[in-house]
Write a protein that holds these residues in place. Structure first.
Motif, PDB file in Angstrom:
ATOM      1  N   ILE A 271      -0.061 -58.610  45.738  1.00  8.39           N
ATOM      2  CA  ILE A 271       1.057 -58.861  45.116  1.00  8.39           C
ATOM      3  C   ILE A 271       1.023 -60.160  43.921  1.00  8.39           C
ATOM      4  CG2 ILE A 271       3.561 -59.721  45.687  1.00  8.39           C
ATOM      5  CD1 ILE A 271       3.422 -57.631  48.056  1.00  8.39           C
ATOM      6  N   SER A 272       0.426 -60.944  44.609  1.00  5.71           N
ATOM      7  CA  SER A 272       0.333 -62.197  43.627  1.00  5.71           C
ATOM      8  C   SER A 272      -0.461 -62.000  42.560  1.00  5.71           C
ATOM      9  CB  SER A 272      -0.119 -63.507  44.221  1.00  5.71           C
ATOM     10  OG  SER A 272      -0.879 -63.342  45.282  1.00  5.71           O
ATOM     11  N   ALA A 273      -1.288 -61.021  42.547  1.00  4.99           N
ATOM     12  CA  ALA A 273      -2.404 -60.787  41.354  1.00  4.99           C
ATOM     13  C   ALA A 273      -1.351 -59.858  40.313  1.00  4.99           C
ATOM     14  CB  ALA A 273      -3.610 -59.904  41.679  1.00  4.99           C
ATOM     15  N   GLU A 274      -0.406 -58.886  40.816  1.00  5.30           N
ATOM     16  CA  GLU A 274       0.202 -58.426  40.119  1.00  5.30           C
ATOM     17  C   GLU A 274       1.380 -59.094  39.344  1.00  5.30           C
ATOM     18  OE1 GLU A 274       2.278 -55.162  42.322  1.00  5.30           O
ATOM     19  OE2 GLU A 274       0.345 -54.328  42.806  1.00  5.30           O
ATOM     20  N   ASP A 275       2.023 -60.034  39.972  1.00  2.02           N
ATOM     21  CA  ASP A 275       3.014 -61.107  39.547  1.00  2.02           C
ATOM     22  C   ASP A 275       2.379 -61.833  38.363  1.00  2.02           C
ATOM     23  OD1 ASP A 275       4.943 -60.401  41.196  1.00  2.02           O
ATOM     24  OD2 ASP A 275       4.673 -62.070  42.726  1.00  2.02           O
ATOM     25  N   ALA A 276       1.049 -62.126  38.309  1.00  5.90           N
ATOM     26  CA  ALA A 276       0.440 -62.996  37.685  1.00  5.90           C
ATOM     27  C   ALA A 276      -0.045 -62.421  36.433  1.00  5.90           C
ATOM     28  CB  ALA A 276      -1.155 -63.657  38.086  1.00  5.90           C
ATOM     29  N   ALA A 277      -0.076 -60.959  36.295  1.00  5.02           N
ATOM     30  CA  ALA A 277      -0.366 -60.006  35.298  1.00  5.02           C
ATOM     31  C   ALA A 277       0.731 -59.754  34.262  1.00  5.02           C
ATOM     32  CB  ALA A 277      -0.894 -58.690  35.809  1.00  5.02           C
TER      33      ALA A 277
END
Ligand code: C2E
Ligand code: MG
Ligand code: MG
Length: 277
Positions: A271-277
């Motif tokens: 989820i945090s990787a998606e948010d960062a993208a």
């Protein structure tokens, strides 16, 4: 001296057997879960349930010690049922909390001899509320090849229910390739000894792994490489079309709560990787 030491061994075994009966009643045999990583996605979305005996003093006994005694004494049935139940209930609870994960359970030779094996498995899966597609049964190559007709008959209803089937410790037994092509297995698990051979730089080990991967591709089966401890061995099998890896590189078997935590952490990181993208 010889008879004396034999006696001592027999007494020790009897003692262990008696201890195991008590341990079964006290629920000391527990399923631990070793992650399997899908090389296509880089995610842990499967695991293998491995039996552990957690003694009251918190010492942990590994299956190499108690499975042979359990098989000889007939305790394997109750023990395997306990592991199968725990694995299915845990996997069902991970799915309910949003982390569907396949769980593989080892099947002993003695369990496989029971005519009601399939019926028992289906009952446990049903009671746990687990999707049958989430359960995989690992049957060793030697048990399968000892009587392929019987294997086919026993696994048929399981397969029809959607349960996945894996051949464990592949490469150790004597597989008849014509028979193998007729058995409806989904997965081949390459035995650890071939990965150990890769580590030693043994060309024969590498050739066997390549052959098993090619064979699996032809038979439309997935492959798990077991006992992977080094990144270069993961790269070797990944480059040759292996689907899953399991081994200390990604972690040993851990308790149910620890495995659930691993799934939560993985989902959180995604989820945090998606948010960062
Ligand atoms: P297996 O099914 O081939 O399980 C893999 C074994 O390899 C496990 O040992 C695991 O801890 C070990 N292993 C995994 N990754 C690595 C690695 O990277 N390096 C090395 N050196 N070893 C690794 P474990 O847990 O001691 O289990 C041994 C065997 O006992 C299993 O072999 C399986 O045949 C049997 N077993 C375990 N649990 C059960 C069970 O619930 N029921 C039955 N019938 N048999 C079980
Ligand atoms: Mg196994
Ligand atoms: Mg194995």
């Amino acid at each position: 001296v010889y008879t004396q030491s034999l006696d001592r061994e027999a007494v020790a075994r009897l003692h262990l057997e008696r201890e195991m009966r008590g341990a079964l009643e006290r629920n000391e045999f527990r399923a631990y879960f070793q992650p399997k990583m899908d090389l296509r996605t880089g995610r842990v979305d499967a695991c293998e349930a491995l039996a552990r005996w957690i003694r009251p003093d918190r010492t942990i006994v590994s299956p190499g010690r108690f499975i042979p005694v359990a098989e000889e004494s007939g305790l394997i049935g109750a023990l395997s049922d306990a592991i199968m139940r725990e694995a299915c209930w845990k996997a069902a609870s991970w799915a309910r909390s949003g982390h569907p994960t396949k769980v593989a359970v080892n099947v002993s030779a003695l369990q496989f001899r029971n005519e009601r094996f399939a019926e028992n498995v289906l009952r446990v899966v049903h009671h746990a509320g687990l999707a049958p597609q989430s359960l995989e049964l690992e049957i060793t190559e030697s048990v399968v090849m000892a009587d392929p007709d019987r294997a086919l008959r026993i696994i048929k209803p399981l397969r029809e229910a959607g349960i996945r089937l894996a051949i464990d410790d592949f490469g150790c037994g004597h597989s008849n390739l014509a028979v193998l092509s007729k058995l409806p297995f989904d997965v081949i698990k390459i035995d650890q000894q071939f990965v150990r051979a890769l580590e030693r730089g043994d060309a024969q080990g590498a050739a066997i792994i390549e052959m098993v991967l090619a064979l699996a591709r032809t038979l439309n089966m997935e492959v798990v490489a077991e006992g992977v401890e080094r990144r270069e061995d993961m790269d070797f099998v990944a480059a040759r079309g292996c689907h899953w890896i399991q081994g200390f590189l990604f972690g040993a078997a851990v308790s149910g709560p620890e495995f659930a935590e691993l799934l939560r952490r993985q989902a959180g990181a995604e989820i945090s990787a998606e948010d960062a993208a």
